[in-house]
Design a protein around this motif. Sequence first.
Motif, PDB file in Angstrom:
ATOM      1  N   SER A  70       0.809  -1.223   0.000  1.00 41.09           N
ATOM      2  CA  SER A  70       0.000   0.000   0.000  1.00 41.09           C
ATOM      3  C   SER A  70       0.835   1.262   0.000  1.00 41.09           C
ATOM      4  O   SER A  70       0.340   2.331  -0.327  1.00 41.09           O
ATOM      5  CB  SER A  70      -0.915   0.036   1.226  1.00 41.09           C
ATOM      6  N   ASP A 112      -3.286   1.370   3.981  1.00 38.92           N
ATOM      7  CA  ASP A 112      -4.469   2.165   3.699  1.00 38.92           C
ATOM      8  C   ASP A 112      -5.653   1.563   4.454  1.00 38.92           C
ATOM      9  O   ASP A 112      -5.809   0.343   4.467  1.00 38.92           O
ATOM     10  CB  ASP A 112      -4.741   2.128   2.196  1.00 38.92           C
ATOM     11  N   THR A 170      -1.306   9.450   5.106  1.00 39.94           N
ATOM     12  CA  THR A 170      -1.533   8.587   3.938  1.00 39.94           C
ATOM     13  C   THR A 170      -0.320   7.666   3.797  1.00 39.94           C
ATOM     14  O   THR A 170       0.744   7.954   4.349  1.00 39.94           O
ATOM     15  CB  THR A 170      -1.679   9.381   2.617  1.00 39.94           C
ATOM     16  N   TYR A 173       1.030   7.714  -5.519  1.00 38.97           N
ATOM     17  CA  TYR A 173      -0.187   7.097  -6.053  1.00 38.97           C
ATOM     18  C   TYR A 173      -0.459   7.588  -7.476  1.00 38.97           C
ATOM     19  O   TYR A 173      -0.786   6.794  -8.364  1.00 38.97           O
ATOM     20  CB  TYR A 173      -1.382   7.365  -5.150  1.00 38.97           C
TER      21      TYR A 173
END
Length: 143
Positions: A23, A28, A113, A78
């Motif tokens: 992740s 996440d 995050t 991301y």
Amino acid sequence: MTPGAIELTIGQIIRRIPDLTASGIGIDNPAPDPFARARQFAQQQKSLLEGHEAFQFAFNWIAHIDASPTINHKYSSYDLTLIVHESYGHTTNGALIAAAIHKGFAFERILDTPHVHFNMCKASIKRMSRFMDTSPPARFGLH
């Protein structure tokens, strides 16, 4: 790189960044229960270690990216995974982070995050993206 070399490389990076998973840095949507969260973390880290193809796609893409003297805040890790997916094939946030660290890129975590920003040259990223004229959120339907 061979699958064995990839796994060794990822393992070395995990020793430097113990929270690295498929992740990203951390997981996440972590489970609220600590035991479930530990299982989730272990599964995500195993997935990263076994994700040879995801690492290779990211590694091949990153080979074409130049470093910048400063951290680039326009593209998160991301966002970059989405570009790699369009250009080479499916990768994970963690595989991309591992490949970038292996290539020597500096990074900065994005608070709360599993994502990071790298010192990757914007022009290189644009050159490697087939979606050159829109920003990452608009390009991928993210708000």
